[in-house]
Design a protein around this motif. Structure first.
Motif, PDB file in Angstrom:
ATOM      1  N   MET A   1      48.771  32.930  28.202  1.00 23.39           N
ATOM      2  CA  MET A   1      48.377  33.010  29.583  1.00 23.39           C
ATOM      3  C   MET A   1      47.005  33.664  29.636  1.00 23.39           C
ATOM      4  O   MET A   1      46.704  34.575  28.885  1.00 23.39           O
ATOM      5  N   SER A   2      46.197  33.175  30.556  1.00 26.07           N
ATOM      6  CA  SER A   2      44.888  33.792  30.773  1.00 26.07           C
ATOM      7  C   SER A   2      44.668  33.947  32.276  1.00 26.07           C
ATOM      8  O   SER A   2      45.245  33.213  33.075  1.00 26.07           O
ATOM      9  N   TRP A   3      43.860  34.904  32.637  1.00 26.47           N
ATOM     10  CA  TRP A   3      43.516  35.120  34.036  1.00 26.47           C
ATOM     11  C   TRP A   3      42.078  35.574  34.121  1.00 26.47           C
ATOM     12  O   TRP A   3      41.508  36.054  33.144  1.00 26.47           O
ATOM     13  N   ARG A   4      41.504  35.399  35.310  1.00 28.27           N
ATOM     14  CA  ARG A   4      40.130  35.854  35.509  1.00 28.27           C
ATOM     15  C   ARG A   4      39.923  36.134  36.991  1.00 28.27           C
ATOM     16  O   ARG A   4      40.612  35.594  37.849  1.00 28.27           O
ATOM     17  N   PHE A   5      38.981  36.997  37.259  1.00 27.96           N
ATOM     18  CA  PHE A   5      38.564  37.272  38.633  1.00 27.96           C
ATOM     19  C   PHE A   5      37.475  36.282  39.018  1.00 27.96           C
ATOM     20  O   PHE A   5      36.563  36.037  38.242  1.00 27.96           O
ATOM     21  N   CYS A   6      37.568  35.730  40.206  1.00 22.94           N
ATOM     22  CA  CYS A   6      36.535  34.854  40.738  1.00 22.94           C
ATOM     23  C   CYS A   6      35.645  35.679  41.674  1.00 22.94           C
ATOM     24  O   CYS A   6      35.974  36.809  42.027  1.00 22.94           O
ATOM     25  N   HIS A   7      34.554  35.101  42.105  1.00 24.61           N
ATOM     26  CA  HIS A   7      33.628  35.820  42.977  1.00 24.61           C
ATOM     27  C   HIS A   7      34.272  36.205  44.310  1.00 24.61           C
ATOM     28  O   HIS A   7      33.828  37.135  44.969  1.00 24.61           O
ATOM     29  N   ALA A   8      35.344  35.536  44.707  1.00 27.76           N
ATOM     30  CA  ALA A   8      35.983  35.803  46.007  1.00 27.76           C
ATOM     31  C   ALA A   8      36.984  36.956  45.965  1.00 27.76           C
ATOM     32  O   ALA A   8      37.564  37.295  46.983  1.00 27.76           O
ATOM     33  N   PHE A   9      37.202  37.593  44.804  1.00 26.19           N
ATOM     34  CA  PHE A   9      38.186  38.668  44.705  1.00 26.19           C
ATOM     35  C   PHE A   9      37.756  39.851  45.567  1.00 26.19           C
ATOM     36  O   PHE A   9      36.685  40.426  45.361  1.00 26.19           O
ATOM     37  N   PRO A  10      38.595  40.263  46.550  1.00 29.73           N
ATOM     38  CA  PRO A  10      38.196  41.316  47.485  1.00 29.73           C
ATOM     39  C   PRO A  10      38.481  42.742  47.012  1.00 29.73           C
ATOM     40  O   PRO A  10      38.193  43.689  47.734  1.00 29.73           O
ATOM     41  N   GLY A  11      39.065  42.924  45.851  1.00 31.85           N
ATOM     42  CA  GLY A  11      39.487  44.247  45.381  1.00 31.85           C
ATOM     43  C   GLY A  11      41.001  44.355  45.514  1.00 31.85           C
ATOM     44  O   GLY A  11      41.619  43.673  46.331  1.00 31.85           O
ATOM     45  N   TRP A  12      41.599  45.227  44.702  1.00 31.80           N
ATOM     46  CA  TRP A  12      43.060  45.290  44.638  1.00 31.80           C
ATOM     47  C   TRP A  12      43.708  45.681  45.955  1.00 31.80           C
ATOM     48  O   TRP A  12      44.744  45.122  46.337  1.00 31.80           O
ATOM     49  N   GLU A  13      43.196  46.659  46.659  1.00 36.93           N
ATOM     50  CA  GLU A  13      43.839  47.093  47.911  1.00 36.93           C
ATOM     51  C   GLU A  13      43.836  45.982  48.947  1.00 36.93           C
ATOM     52  O   GLU A  13      44.860  45.713  49.583  1.00 36.93           O
ATOM     53  N   GLU A  14      42.705  45.307  49.124  1.00 39.40           N
ATOM     54  CA  GLU A  14      42.631  44.199  50.074  1.00 39.40           C
ATOM     55  C   GLU A  14      43.515  43.049  49.620  1.00 39.40           C
ATOM     56  O   GLU A  14      44.195  42.412  50.425  1.00 39.40           O
ATOM     57  N   TRP A  15      43.548  42.781  48.329  1.00 33.14           N
ATOM     58  CA  TRP A  15      44.382  41.716  47.775  1.00 33.14           C
ATOM     59  C   TRP A  15      45.849  41.980  48.101  1.00 33.14           C
ATOM     60  O   TRP A  15      46.560  41.102  48.604  1.00 33.14           O
ATOM     61  N   LYS A  16      46.333  43.205  47.848  1.00 30.90           N
ATOM     62  CA  LYS A  16      47.726  43.553  48.139  1.00 30.90           C
ATOM     63  C   LYS A  16      48.028  43.470  49.631  1.00 30.90           C
ATOM     64  O   LYS A  16      49.069  42.949  50.026  1.00 30.90           O
ATOM     65  N   ASN A  17      47.125  43.969  50.468  1.00 33.50           N
ATOM     66  CA  ASN A  17      47.346  43.931  51.914  1.00 33.50           C
ATOM     67  C   ASN A  17      47.448  42.505  52.430  1.00 33.50           C
ATOM     68  O   ASN A  17      48.312  42.190  53.255  1.00 33.50           O
ATOM     69  N   ARG A  18      46.587  41.632  51.968  1.00 28.13           N
ATOM     70  CA  ARG A  18      46.612  40.244  52.425  1.00 28.13           C
ATOM     71  C   ARG A  18      47.846  39.503  51.919  1.00 28.13           C
ATOM     72  O   ARG A  18      48.416  38.683  52.641  1.00 28.13           O
ATOM     73  N   LEU A  19      48.301  39.811  50.719  1.00 33.19           N
ATOM     74  CA  LEU A  19      49.525  39.186  50.215  1.00 33.19           C
ATOM     75  C   LEU A  19      50.743  39.640  51.016  1.00 33.19           C
ATOM     76  O   LEU A  19      51.662  38.861  51.266  1.00 33.19           O
ATOM     77  N   ARG A  20      50.769  40.903  51.417  1.00 35.19           N
ATOM     78  CA  ARG A  20      51.887  41.406  52.221  1.00 35.19           C
ATOM     79  C   ARG A  20      52.003  40.667  53.552  1.00 35.19           C
ATOM     80  O   ARG A  20      53.094  40.520  54.088  1.00 35.19           O
ATOM     81  N   LEU A  21      50.884  40.225  54.088  1.00 32.52           N
ATOM     82  CA  LEU A  21      50.885  39.495  55.350  1.00 32.52           C
ATOM     83  C   LEU A  21      51.389  38.062  55.187  1.00 32.52           C
ATOM     84  O   LEU A  21      51.763  37.422  56.162  1.00 32.52           O
TER      85      LEU A  21
END
Length: 83
Positions: A1-21
């Motif tokens: 498995m591989s993963w990468r951050f793209c230019h659109a990554f907003p940071g972990w806190e924003e990522w978690k908040n948006r997923l919760r919604l």
């Protein structure tokens, strides 16, 4: 498995908040004769996994679970030229 951050990554806190919604998610699954590739991208994180198949020519099935989320509005599409 591989993963990468793209230019659109907003940071972990924003990522978690948006997923919760809640949000839409697309998962692409492709099979070559001996390799299954699963990939997805959401909120700037791209994940790709390749699984090698040895000595098996039968059907391969995928399962979705909602053990930590609610899954709704599932759509399955077969790509042109796919088996």
């Amino acid at each position: 498995m591989s993963w990468r951050f793209c230019h659109a990554f907003p940071g972990w806190e924003e990522w978690k908040n948006r997923l919760r919604l809640g949000m839409g998610c697309r998962i692409d699954i492709q099979r070559d004769p001996r390799v299954i590739t699963v990939q997805t991208e959401n909120l700037g994180i791209s994940i790709r996994s390749e699984i090698s198949i040895h000595d098996f020519d039968g059907e391969v099935y995928a399962a979705l679970t909602g053990d930590q989320c609610t899954i709704t509005e599932i759509r399955i599409a077969r790509c042109p030229g796919g088996a």
